[in-house]
Write an enzyme that holds these catalytic residues in place. Structure first.
Site, mmCIF file in Angstrom:
data_model
loop_
_atom_site.group_PDB
_atom_site.id
_atom_site.type_symbol
_atom_site.label_atom_id
_atom_site.label_comp_id
_atom_site.label_asym_id
_atom_site.label_seq_id
_atom_site.Cartn_x
_atom_site.Cartn_y
_atom_site.Cartn_z
ATOM 1 N N THR A 1 0.887 -1.173 0.000
ATOM 2 C CA THR A 1 0.000 0.000 0.000
ATOM 3 C C THR A 1 0.917 1.213 0.000
ATOM 4 O OG1 THR A 1 -1.754 -1.146 1.209
ATOM 5 C CG2 THR A 1 -1.797 1.242 1.368
ATOM 6 N N ASN B 1 -2.867 -4.177 -2.365
ATOM 7 C CA ASN B 1 -2.700 -5.094 -1.249
ATOM 8 C C ASN B 1 -1.237 -5.477 -1.097
ATOM 9 O OD1 ASN B 1 -3.554 -6.387 1.018
ATOM 10 N ND2 ASN B 1 -4.126 -8.263 0.005
ATOM 11 N N ASP C 1 -8.319 -9.399 1.656
ATOM 12 C CA ASP C 1 -8.770 -8.584 2.793
ATOM 13 C C ASP C 1 -10.165 -8.980 3.270
ATOM 14 O OD1 ASP C 1 -6.478 -7.176 3.230
ATOM 15 O OD2 ASP C 1 -7.113 -5.347 2.240
HETATM 16 N N1 GLY Z 1 -4.881 -3.979 1.663
HETATM 17 C C1 GLY Z 1 -4.594 -3.361 2.876
HETATM 18 C C2 GLY Z 1 -5.751 -2.624 3.459
HETATM 19 O O1 GLY Z 1 -6.611 -2.145 2.718
HETATM 20 O O2 GLY Z 1 -5.844 -2.525 4.650
#
Ligand code: GLY
Length: 569
Positions: A382, A402, A424
């Site tokens: 991220t 991600n 997620d």
């Molecule tokens: N993919 C990490 C988040 O959205 O928390």
């Protein structure tokens, strides 16, 4: 109620319901007097995860663009120069404060129409290792282009084409690869090979060598269509056809219909008073806004009658870890996509609930993990950037595919990496997935649902002016980076440089009693916490980008460990 226990689930729900019924005012708005005050900011600033995005964002601001224009341009640049997390194949959240009004653009990916709750389970009902993480089935429907388009429709002042052009140029003409990026790509390719993952990442990125020019011509063509046709250049026409044909060929799930029906959403940010400030932060499907408010309010409630705790002392780390146990227990129980599940936001951050939650916190020993409901755990790529323009408008934007390099799959013919955001979701409610993640019904897979996120783009306002813009990557550790940055800036009055570089720590209920921390925490503090029973795990996380506004004097910083760049001008 005995110390170290949580209220039972039924009582918890009843309590939340009661508070929801009698509280309406938790999302306090800026009052009229604040709206009329003159902005004091004259400098502008950008804090970006790489130098290309920093320079482009600065150029846009200097051309007269506002913070949102700069953010849109930067988002597209990062899709070229920061492939591990920058994207057009993923999603994110943009918190906007413009002309004294706040907005939250949710461009999170969503589950494809043909997805279903048990899609990552085998015939025995067990989670299939890595399927939600690597490869074609791991991707949710991308939201980034729709998000940038919506942000531009609502707030853009420069032409869309001008904002996409810098990214197109960097893809077509190439950019010089930072040695850290080259190393990261090499390591990722080696990992894919070691584990035998059959994805096409190497075909596209093996040519990215340190300090050499790296061109991405397919990506350039895609960016050209986005530049010329706007949102439709991605969700319709040639790009949509390339994506859906590729998905059909590779047996993926994203179809023309998925792309056509994707919508970025404008949501009301969570706003809460904290001390003399107004916290402006991320609503569901982010879990982060609720979490940081709970953390900060519980911290204040527990410490209000005592001497200020020493920064990064054992007592400080322990108290924040105790709070973290409760925050993550709530996260697992209550949070998901608000368009699918009712999230009791008002209740979870109300003073009454915080007071009730704080009662079980132990000051001298560790609460028993098994008695606190489990929380989720997520992967850690991220990226985040913060921008403030000369009018005092600000953007705090976190974006992701991600894991680093997402699913490892590049859309052939369109040249961009697909996300692996489906991980997620909780693949099987109540059961840990391959990464130890645990989730509940609220976050199970459903077509068109957005997966729970920890991304927490946030701001702190004082008297209607932006005082602090903050955010970070790092999966669930994002939440710790963000609330700790607020404490660093406002409780400990640090400079922006110290805010991002002082060692941080993170605790999230599971793994049991583990505190993860950055190098640099005092060894005596580590031993004291180990003696208390904590398992101390040294592993860096996050890449914070912050901007501080001291009554018009701007201070900005990018975390030293990354390849970021901040500029005040
Ligand atoms: N993919 C990490 C988040 O959205 O928390």
């Amino acid at each position: 109620m005995p110390l170290g226990t949580t209220p039972n689930k039924f009582m918890g729900h009843v309590f939340l319901l009661l508070i929801s019924m009698c509280l309406f005012a938790c999302t306090e708005q800026v009052d009229e007097a604040q709206l009329l005050s003159t902005p004091t900011v004259r400098q502008a600033a950008v804090a970006m995860p790489d130098s290309y995005s920093a320079d482009v964002a600065k150029d846009i601001l200097q051309k007269g663009g506002n913070a949102v224009d700069a953010a849109i341009a930067a988002q597209f640049v990062l899709a070229v120069t920061l492939p591990e997390a920058g994207n057009i194949g993923g999603g994110g959240f943009m918190l906007v404060y413009k002309d004294k009004k706040s907005d939250f653009i949710d461009y999170r990916e969503q589950a494809p129409l043909s997805s279903h709750r048990d899609m990552y389970l085998d015939e025995n009902g067990d989670v299939i290792p890595y399927q939600s993480v690597i490869g074609i089935l791991a991707s949710g429907v991308p939201g980034t282009v729709a998000g940038m388009w919506l942000a531009h429709e609502k707030y853009g002042s420069l032409p869309w084409k001008e904002l996409v052009e810098p990214a197109f140029n960097l893809a077509e003409q190439g950019f010089k690869v930072h040695p850290k990026l080259a190393q990261s790509i090499e390591r990722y390719i080696a990992r894919l090979e070691k584990r035998g993952f059959d994805v096409n990442f190497k075909d596209y990125f093996a040519g990215a060598k340190a300090d050499q020019l790296f061109k991405q011509l397919e990506l350039a063509d895609t960016l050209k269509r986005i530049r010329d046709q706007g949102r439709d250049g991605f969700y319709k026409g040639q790009t949509a056809k390339i994506i859906s044909d590729f998905m059909r060929k590779e047996k993926g799930l994203v179809t023309e219909q998925d792309l056509l029906s994707y919508e970025a959403k404008s949501r009301t940010p969570i706003s809460s008073n904290w001390r003399e400030y107004q916290l402006l932060t991320s609503p569901p499907p982010s879990s982060g806004g609720i979490a940081i408010i709970q953390w900060l309010k519980m911290y204040d409630l527990i410490t209000r009658d005592q001497q200020k705790l020493t920064h990064n002392s054992a007592a400080y780390l322990h108290l924040l870890a105790e709070i973290g146990k409760r925050v993550f227990a709530d996260r697992a129980e209550y949070l998901g996509d608000p368009d699918f599940v009712e999230v009791p936001v008002v209740s979870l951050i109300s003073d009454e609930y915080i007071a009730m939650r704080s009662q079980t916190i132990l000051r001298d020993s560790i609460s028993v993990t098994e008695l606190v409901k489990p929380g989720l755990k997520e992967s850690e790529q991220t990226t985040h950037f913060s921008i403030m323009d000369k009018w005092g408008n600000a953007v705090s934007n976190t974006t992701t595919i991600n894991l680093g390099y997402g699913s490892g799959v590049v859309v052939e013919g369109a040249g961009f990496l697909l996300n692996d955001e489906m991980d997620d979701f909780s693949s099987k409610p109540g059961v840990a997935n391959v990464f130890g993640a645990v989730g509940g019904q609220a976050n199970e897979i459903q077509p068109k649902k957005r997966m729970l996120s920890s991304m927490t783009p946030s701001m702190v306002l004082k008297d209607g002016e932006v005082s602090f813009v903050t955010g970070s990557p790092g999966g669930t550790t994002i939440i710790s980076s963000v609330y700790l940055s607020i404490l660093n800036a406002l409780e400990f009055s640090m400079s922006a440089e110290d805010v991002v570089n002082k060692p941080r720590f993170h605790h999230q209920l599971l793994p049991k009693d583990v505190i993860r921390y950055h190098d640099g925490v005092d060894p005596a503090v580590i031993s004291e916490l180990e003696q208390m029973g904590y398992i101390m795990s040294k592993r860096r996380f996050g890449d914070m980008q912050v901007i501080l506004n001291h009554e018009g004097k701007i201070d900005a910083a990018s975390e030293g460990n990354g390849r970021g760049k901040s500029i005040v001008f």
